[in-house]
Design an enzyme around this catalytic site. Structure first.
Site, PDB file in Angstrom:
ATOM      1  N   MET A  25       7.745  -3.343   0.278  1.00  0.00           N
ATOM      2  CA  MET A  25       9.097  -2.795   0.360  1.00  0.00           C
ATOM      3  C   MET A  25      10.136  -3.772  -0.203  1.00  0.00           C
ATOM      4  O   MET A  25       9.830  -4.922  -0.503  1.00  0.00           O
ATOM      5  CB  MET A  25       9.430  -2.447   1.808  1.00  0.00           C
ATOM      6  N   HIS A  26      11.369  -3.280  -0.329  1.00  0.00           N
ATOM      7  CA  HIS A  26      12.582  -4.084  -0.542  1.00  0.00           C
ATOM      8  C   HIS A  26      12.752  -4.664  -1.949  1.00  0.00           C
ATOM      9  O   HIS A  26      13.814  -5.190  -2.261  1.00  0.00           O
ATOM     10  CB  HIS A  26      12.663  -5.244   0.457  1.00  0.00           C
ATOM     11  N   ASP A  49       4.813   0.144   2.904  1.00  0.00           N
ATOM     12  CA  ASP A  49       3.490  -0.314   3.331  1.00  0.00           C
ATOM     13  C   ASP A  49       3.213  -0.072   4.806  1.00  0.00           C
ATOM     14  O   ASP A  49       2.147   0.443   5.170  1.00  0.00           O
ATOM     15  CB  ASP A  49       3.280  -1.787   2.961  1.00  0.00           C
TER      16      ASP A  49
END
Length: 478
Positions: free
Chosen positions: A76-77, A232
Site C-alpha cells: 500500500m501507500h 495487502d
C-alpha cells in the site's frame, strides 16, 4: 480458473485456484528496493512489470486457457506518478519511505483531515509524498497527470484502465473513508485534483478486462476480468476469511498486524489504529500495527550469533513472565504510540538472566505490543471474538500461547497452506468473474486452537502493566 497476483516489496507472487478454491499452481519473482538516500525507499515500476511477466510465463506452463478472473493485491501507500501518456515520471516512493515526515505532520495538523480520512497522516502514506514532491521536485510534480498505487499500475498494464479500489485508496489520506469516495477537501489540502485520481471500484467488482495482446501472449481466453482487488492486508483478510465483525487475525511476520473486520465505520485516529475500507462493499477493517515482530526475534538471534529456531527450540512450556522485559521498538512504533523516535530496550536484566530468559522476554514483549494493539482497537468499539494466527512466527506454539494468554483470547492455527494476499486476490477474482458473494471468503480449516492459560492470566496482566510502565519511562529518554 482464477489468478491472484500479490505485489509485495520483496517479490511478486501468483496463485492459481480452481472453482473449489484449490491451489493449482504458484509462481514468484523477486524484487529489490533502492535506497538512494537515508530514509528513502524506491522501486522502478518497470521492475514490477518484468516480475509479472515472469510469473505469468511460469503459470502459463500450467495452462491458463480456463482462466476467468484475476484479482490484485499489493503493498500500500506507494506513489506511482504518470504523465499524460502514462509514462512513469520517477521511481515509485514506497510505503516505508520516511522522507515526507514533515509534510505528513503538516497535513495531519490541518483541521478536518483526520475526521475525513479516519486516520493519522503517517509519513508513509501517499498524500504527504506528493506535497514533498511539489517542494523538492516541482518539475516532476507539474507533469503529474495520474497517481496510481503500486498494484494499480499492474492493473494499468493488464487492462489499460486507471482504477483503484477502496481498501488501498483508504491508505492515501485522500479518501473520505466513511463515504468511500475521493475527498475534494483532502485532495486540495495536498495540492491535488480529482482528475489526477483513478476511478474507484469495490474490491470484488470488475475493474476491466485483460488486454487482448496479453491474453494471446500468455494463453488466456479473451475477456478475462480483473477484479478491484485489495491492499495487502485487506486481501489477506479475504484469504483467511476475516470479513465480518468479531473476526480477526494476527500476523507475525517481519512486522506484526492485528487485523479486525467491521460491519460499520468507527474510526478513532488518536489511537493510531488504521481504519480502512475492506475489500468488500459495505465493510471496513481496523489494524493495529507494530513494526517489529519476527524482526525483533531475528535481531536478537543475530546479536547472540545463533538462529531464531535455535533460540526458541528448548524454551519449554508456557510460564509467567519473569522480571526481564523487552520493548520491541527497534525502529520506532506505530500503534498505539505513533512514535518514530522511540527505541527498544531490555529492562530488568540480572545475573540470572540467561539466553533462554532473554528470548522469552523478546517473545513476551512482542505479545504485549500486540495486546496494546488489541486495547487500542477496543477503544474504538471493535470486538474480537475469533482470532487466527498467520505468518512465520505462528509456527511457534509457545509464542501463540503467550499471545492467547496475554489477550485472554483463543488463537486458532490454520491447516498448512498459503492463505495470504495472493490467495485473497484470487478469491476476489472469482467473485468478480462469477458474481459470487462473501460466502466464498470462509475461514480455512483449523489444525489447532491454542487456549489462554487461565492460571497464568494474572501473571501476564501484571507483566503487561510493568511493560507499560517501562514504555512510559523509555519514551521520556528518546
Amino acid at each position: 480458473m482464477y489468478l491472484g497476483l500479490d505485489l509485495g516489496t520483496s517479490g511478486l507472487k501468483g496463485i492459481l485456484i480452481n472453482e473449489d478454491q484449490e491451489v493449482l499452481a504458484e509462481a514468484t519473482a523477486p524484487l529489490s528496493v533502492a535506497r538512494p538516500q537515508q530514509g528513502w525507499s524506491e522501486q522502478a515500476p518497470a521492475d514490477w512489470i518484468g516480475a509479472a511477466e515472469k510469473v505469468l510465463s511460469q503459470l502459463a506452463g500450467a495452462g491458463l486457457g480456463g482462466l476467468r478472473g484475476i484479482g490484485l493485491s499489493g503493498q500500500m501507500h506507494g506513489a506511482v506518478l504518470l504523465d499524460g501518456a502514462d509514462d512513469v515520471l520517477r521511481p515509485c516512493i514506497l510505503w516505508n519511505d520516511t522522507r515526507a515526515h514533515a509534510e505528513a505532520a503538516e497535513l495531519d495538523a490541518m483541521p478536518g483531515v483526520r475526521a475525513l480520512s479516519g486516520n493519522i497522516v503517517f509519513p508513509g502514506f501517499t498524500a504527504p509524498k506528493l506535497v514533498w514532491l511539489a517542494r523538492h521536485e516541482p518539475g516532476v510534480f507539474a507533469r503529474v497527470a495520474k497517481v496510481l498505487l503500486p498494484k494499480d499500475y499492474l492493473r494499468l498494464w493488464l487492462t489499460g484502465e486507471h482504477v483503484a479500489e477502496m481498501s488501498d485508496a483508504a491508505g492515501t489520506s485522500w479518501l473520505d473513508t466513511g463515504k468511500r469516495d475521493w475527498s475534494e477537501a483532502l485532495l486540495t489540502a495536498s495540492g491535488m485534483q480529482r482528475a489526477q485520481m483513478p476511478r474507484l471500484v469495490e474490491g470484488s467488482e470488475v475493474s476491466g478486462q485483460i488486454r487482448p495482446e496479453l491474453a494471446q501472449r500468455f494463453g488466456m481466453p479473451a475477456g478475462v476480468v480483473v477484479a478491484g482487488g485489495g491492499g495487502d492486508n485487506a486481501a489477506s483478510g479475504i484469504g483467511v476469511g476475516v470479513v465480518k465483525a468479531g473476526q480477526a487475525f494476527v500476523s507475525l511476520g517481519t512486522s506484526g498486524v492485528l487485523f479486525a473486520a467491521n460491519d460499520g465505520y468507527q474510526p478513532d485516529p488518536e489511537t493510531a489504529v488504521h481504519t480502512f475500507c475492506h475489500a468488500l462493499p459495505g465493510r471496513w477493517h481496523q489494524m493495529g500495527v507494530i513494526l517489529a515482530a519476527t524482526d525483533a526475534l531475528n535481531w536478537f538471534a543475530r546479536l547472540t550469533g545463533t538462529s531464531a529456531q535455535d533460540l526458541t527450540a528448548d524454551l519449554g512450556p508456557l510460564k509467567g513472565p519473569e522480571k526481564t522485559l523487552f520493548l520491541p521498538y527497534l525502529g520506532g512504533e506505530r500503534t498505539p504510540l505513533n512514535d518514530a523516535a522511540i527505541r527498544g530496550a531490555f529492562i530488568g536484566l540480572a545475573h540470572a538472566t540467561d539466553r533462554a530468559a532473554a528470548t522469552r522476554a523478546v517473545l513476551e514483549g512482542v505479545s504485549f505490543a500486540i495486546r496494546d494493539c488489541r486495547d487500542a482497537l477496543a477503544a474504538t468499539g471493535t470486538r474480537i471474538e475469533s482470532l487466527l494466527a498467520v505468518g512465520g512466527g505462528s509456527n511457534s506454539r509457545l509464542w501463540c500461547a503467550m499471545i492467547a494468554t496475554a489477550l485472554g483470547t483463543p488463537v486458532s492455527l490454520p491447516v498448512a497452506g498459503d492463505f495470504g494476499g495472493a490467495f485473497g486476490a484470487a478469491r476476489l477474482g472469482l467473485m468478480a468473474a462469477t458474481g459470487a458473494g462473501e460466502e466464498i471468503a470462509h475461514p480455512p480449516a483449523i489444525s489447532a486452537v491454542i487456549e489462554p492459560d487461565r492460571a497464568l492470566e494474572a501473571a501476564f496482566d501484571e507483566g503487561h502493566a510493568r511493560y507499560r510502565a517501562a514504555q512510559a519511562a523509555i519514551r521520556g529518554l528518546t
